[in-house]
Structures are given as C-alpha cells and as structure tokens.
Design a protein around this motif. Structure first.
Motif, PDB file in Angstrom:
ATOM      1  N   SER A   1       0.643  -4.407 -13.739  1.00 12.03           N
ATOM      2  CA  SER A   1       0.763  -3.038 -13.243  1.00 12.03           C
ATOM      3  C   SER A   1       0.427  -2.013 -14.315  1.00 12.03           C
ATOM      4  CB  SER A   1       2.174  -2.780 -12.706  1.00 12.03           C
ATOM      5  OG  SER A   1       3.130  -2.820 -13.738  1.00 12.03           O
TER       6      SER A   1
ATOM      7  N   THR B   1      -0.674  -0.914  -4.548  1.00  8.89           N
ATOM      8  CA  THR B   1      -0.197   0.351  -5.107  1.00  8.89           C
ATOM      9  C   THR B   1       1.247   0.577  -4.685  1.00  8.89           C
ATOM     10  OG1 THR B   1      -0.989   1.616  -3.190  1.00  8.89           O
ATOM     11  CG2 THR B   1      -2.478   1.430  -5.083  1.00  8.89           C
TER      12      THR B   1
ATOM     13  N   GLN C   1       0.826  -1.198   0.000  1.00  8.31           N
ATOM     14  CA  GLN C   1       0.000   0.000   0.000  1.00  8.31           C
ATOM     15  C   GLN C   1       0.867   1.257   0.000  1.00  8.31           C
ATOM     16  OE1 GLN C   1      -2.464  -0.781   3.515  1.00  8.31           O
ATOM     17  NE2 GLN C   1      -4.168  -1.306   2.181  1.00  8.31           N
TER      18      GLN C   1
ATOM     19  N   ARG D   1      -5.441   4.923  -3.280  1.00  3.63           N
ATOM     20  CA  ARG D   1      -6.282   3.787  -3.640  1.00  3.63           C
ATOM     21  C   ARG D   1      -5.887   3.182  -4.988  1.00  3.63           C
ATOM     22  NH1 ARG D   1      -8.871   6.821  -0.284  1.00  3.63           N
ATOM     23  NH2 ARG D   1     -10.008   8.471  -1.296  1.00  3.63           N
ATOM     24  N   PRO D   2      -6.066   1.852  -5.144  1.00  5.29           N
ATOM     25  CA  PRO D   2      -5.766   1.198  -6.424  1.00  5.29           C
ATOM     26  C   PRO D   2      -6.910   1.372  -7.411  1.00  5.29           C
ATOM     27  CG  PRO D   2      -6.497  -0.428  -4.833  1.00  5.29           C
ATOM     28  CD  PRO D   2      -6.445   0.884  -4.094  1.00  5.29           C
TER      29      PRO D   2
ATOM     30  N   TRP E   1      -2.244  10.027  -8.738  1.00  7.13           N
ATOM     31  CA  TRP E   1      -3.214  10.244  -7.664  1.00  7.13           C
ATOM     32  C   TRP E   1      -3.245  11.711  -7.270  1.00  7.13           C
ATOM     33  CZ3 TRP E   1       0.497   6.268  -7.174  1.00  7.13           C
ATOM     34  CH2 TRP E   1       0.014   4.949  -7.110  1.00  7.13           C
TER      35      TRP E   1
ATOM     36  N   SER F   1      -0.616   0.974 -10.057  1.00  6.27           N
ATOM     37  CA  SER F   1      -1.640   0.149  -9.417  1.00  6.27           C
ATOM     38  C   SER F   1      -1.535  -1.236 -10.031  1.00  6.27           C
ATOM     39  CB  SER F   1      -3.022   0.761  -9.680  1.00  6.27           C
ATOM     40  OG  SER F   1      -4.060  -0.110  -9.277  1.00  6.27           O
TER      41      SER F   1
ATOM     42  N   VAL G   1      -7.304   8.043  -7.792  1.00  8.24           N
ATOM     43  CA  VAL G   1      -6.655   8.025  -9.105  1.00  8.24           C
ATOM     44  C   VAL G   1      -7.322   9.075  -9.979  1.00  8.24           C
ATOM     45  CG1 VAL G   1      -6.245   6.685 -11.200  1.00  8.24           C
ATOM     46  CG2 VAL G   1      -6.002   5.591  -8.951  1.00  8.24           C
TER      47      VAL G   1
ATOM     48  N   HIS H   1      -7.800  -4.039  -8.772  1.00 10.84           N
ATOM     49  CA  HIS H   1      -6.444  -4.154  -8.249  1.00 10.84           C
ATOM     50  C   HIS H   1      -6.458  -4.112  -6.727  1.00 10.84           C
ATOM     51  CE1 HIS H   1      -4.266  -2.626 -12.147  1.00 10.84           C
ATOM     52  NE2 HIS H   1      -4.716  -3.865 -12.243  1.00 10.84           N
TER      53      HIS H   1
END
Length: 308
Positions: free
Chosen positions: A228, A206, A184, A198-199, A233, A220, A239, A203
């Motif tokens: 990937s 990150t 993370q 956040r991914p 972000w 992500s 994102v 997913h």
C-alpha cells in the motif's frame, strides 16, 4: 479494543516517513485533561477546526462515557450500554450510535430508510449533515432533517465503510465486495453523483480514509494490501499526489496537509515531517494540531501535538 490500538500504535512507529525536503518543525505534545477517576480509550472524532475533540473512555464503576474537549476543558457524558460516540462538528453536535441500531445527532433520533431496521451515523460536517448506513446501504441525513437519502450504488449488499463528509456535502467511502472483487473507493458530489477513485498503475485496490474541502486521501494497493502507498485524489477520481514513504493517508486538512502513516505530516508544499513516536495519531485539524493517544504504564492518554 486495547489490543487493536496497541497493534496500530506499533505499526505507526515502525519507521520514519521519507522526506521530499527538510522541514523545520519542533513538535510539542500536551495531554488533554481527563475528569477524575476516568480512563481514556481513543479519539473518535474532531471538528475540522479542532475546536471540539471527541473520545471515549470509562468512569469509575466501568461506566462508558463520551469525552468532549472544548477550549481546554472536558465534559464527560455517560453512555448507555452499547452506545458509542462517532464524530463531532464545530457546533459541538455529537453523533452517538447504539448497538441496537439507533443513531442520534445531538440527541435527535436519525431515522433508518423505509423498510430498514437500523441506522448508524459515521461522520458529520460543519453544517450538521451526517452520513452513515441504514442496513447495508449508505445514507445521508441533511442538516435540517432526520430523514435519510440513500447514496447511489450502495444497494448492492456489499460492505460499505464511510470515510467522511466535507462541508459541501461531498461523501467518501470504500466498498469491500465479494470474494475475488477488488476493494474500491468512491466519492459522491453534492448532487449525489458517484465517481470511482482510481488506483496507481500496477495496483487494483483503493481505500479512502478521509475527505475535506474536496481533497481525498487514503491508499492504493495491490491484492493483499502489502504494498500500500498513501495517495491523494481529486474529485474526478484521479491520483494527484503520491505520499512518498507512506503506507496510507489517514486525514487531510482543507489546505492539503496530510496526516499519514508511518506517523508523519505530508505538507501540501512537499515537505514531510516526522511526528513524535509512541503516539497513535487519528485526526489533524485545519490549524495543524494533531490529536491522538499516547500509551504508557498500561494506559492511554489523550494528547494534542502542535508544531512550534
């Protein structure tokens, strides 16, 4: 180190980035000067405006040296055994770390946290504030003090990797946790408040690679990272842009141009430009100059690549 660089170089030139729109850019590459009888290994840092560029190499007799480029000239600074130069800002202040747990900012020793026996400074902003680790915890050293402040949530015995610090003191880093935990990424604002990045949908992981002017880039991915995708972000952790055709965002300018992989620049306006092949790119300046290393005949050469 060369084996790692060669592998990364190969990965960076496997394919050309996709394009959201045709971009008219003619890239020109120029070698950065090297002192006589000095070999070059890699670019390790650069000021946001590109005024200073930092690297590492070896002089005759295999003496490790820090290489500092400024206004077309280069200065070589001998390193003690175990020392490594990590970053430089627009004032020319260099971060140097030692394998024995000592960190310096412009020659001034940076203190570890109370009770800790090591410090490692990873990135510095224009004002001179630095971010790194003390033991397993992440810390920030204010520009006017060698005394660190721990960043919230990093006293969990996880493995933390610093992505950077911007000029307002906002910090980005990613956390590699225990087995079974998703990797993370987080951003800390200028008051030390932490926010999760956040991914993408579908997913779970990150990795943030850089922060500048409140912009954060990285990737992500799902478990294993084989799928990937480069992303940007915002400071809320959402994102705001997917870098189509990329596997990660490696660096970002204040205006939102992203240096990505495979080797290309994803412009803030949507255009995608392929960079010249056979160069391992590491940093992009706010003026649009990209710094990296070209490989040929068994050696690396430091280069600056410009859009003509």
């Amino acid at each position: 180190m060369k084996a790692v660089l060669i592998a990364a170089l190969a990965a960076s030139v496997l394919a050309a980035p996709g394009s959201a729109a045709a971009a008219a850019c003619s890239w020109t590459s120029a070698d950065l000067p090297l002192p006589a009888s000095t070999s070059f290994s890699s670019i390790t840092g650069a000021a946001d405006d590109g005024s200073y560029v930092l690297g590492v190499g070896a002089a005759s007799g295999w003496q490790d040296v820090a290489l500092l480029w400024h206004n077309g000239s280069v200065r070589s600074v001998p390193l003690e055994p175990g020392q490594f130069p990590n970053d430089v800002n627009a004032a020319g202040t260099v971060l140097i770390n030692s394998s024995n747990g000592h960190a310096q900012r412009g020659g001034v020793e940076l203190n570890p946290l109370p009770g800790a026996n090591s410090a490692w400074a990873a990135a510095i902003n224009s004002a001179g504030a630095a971010v790194g680790r003390s033991g397993s915890r992440m810390v920030l050293w204010p520009a006017d003090s060698p005394t660190p402040r721990m960043l919230s949530g990093t006293d969990d015995n996880a493995s933390w990797t610093v992505a950077g610090i911007d000029d307002l003191g906002r910090v980005a880093a990613w956390r590699y946790g225990q087995a079974g935990e998703a990797t993370q990424s987080y951003v800390w604002d200028e008051n030390g408040v932490r926010t999760l990045l956040r991914p993408l949908p579908g997913h779970t992981e990150t990795v943030v690679r850089a922060i500048r002017n409140g912009r954060l880039v990285g990737f992500s991915a799902g478990a294993g990272w084989s799928d990937s995708v480069g992303v940007e972000w915002d400071l809320r952790g959402d994102v705001v842009r997917t870098l189509t055709g990329s596997t990660e965002g490696a660096d970002v300018t204040s205006s939102g141009d992203v240096l990505g992989r495979p080797a290309g620049v994803w412009r803030a306006g949507g255009e995608v430009e392929q960079l010249p092949a056979a160069i391992l790119y590491g940093k992009i300046s706010d003026s649009g100059v990209v710094f990296g290393a070209s490989y040929g005949e068994g050696t690396y050469t430091p280069v600056a690549v410009r859009c003509g």
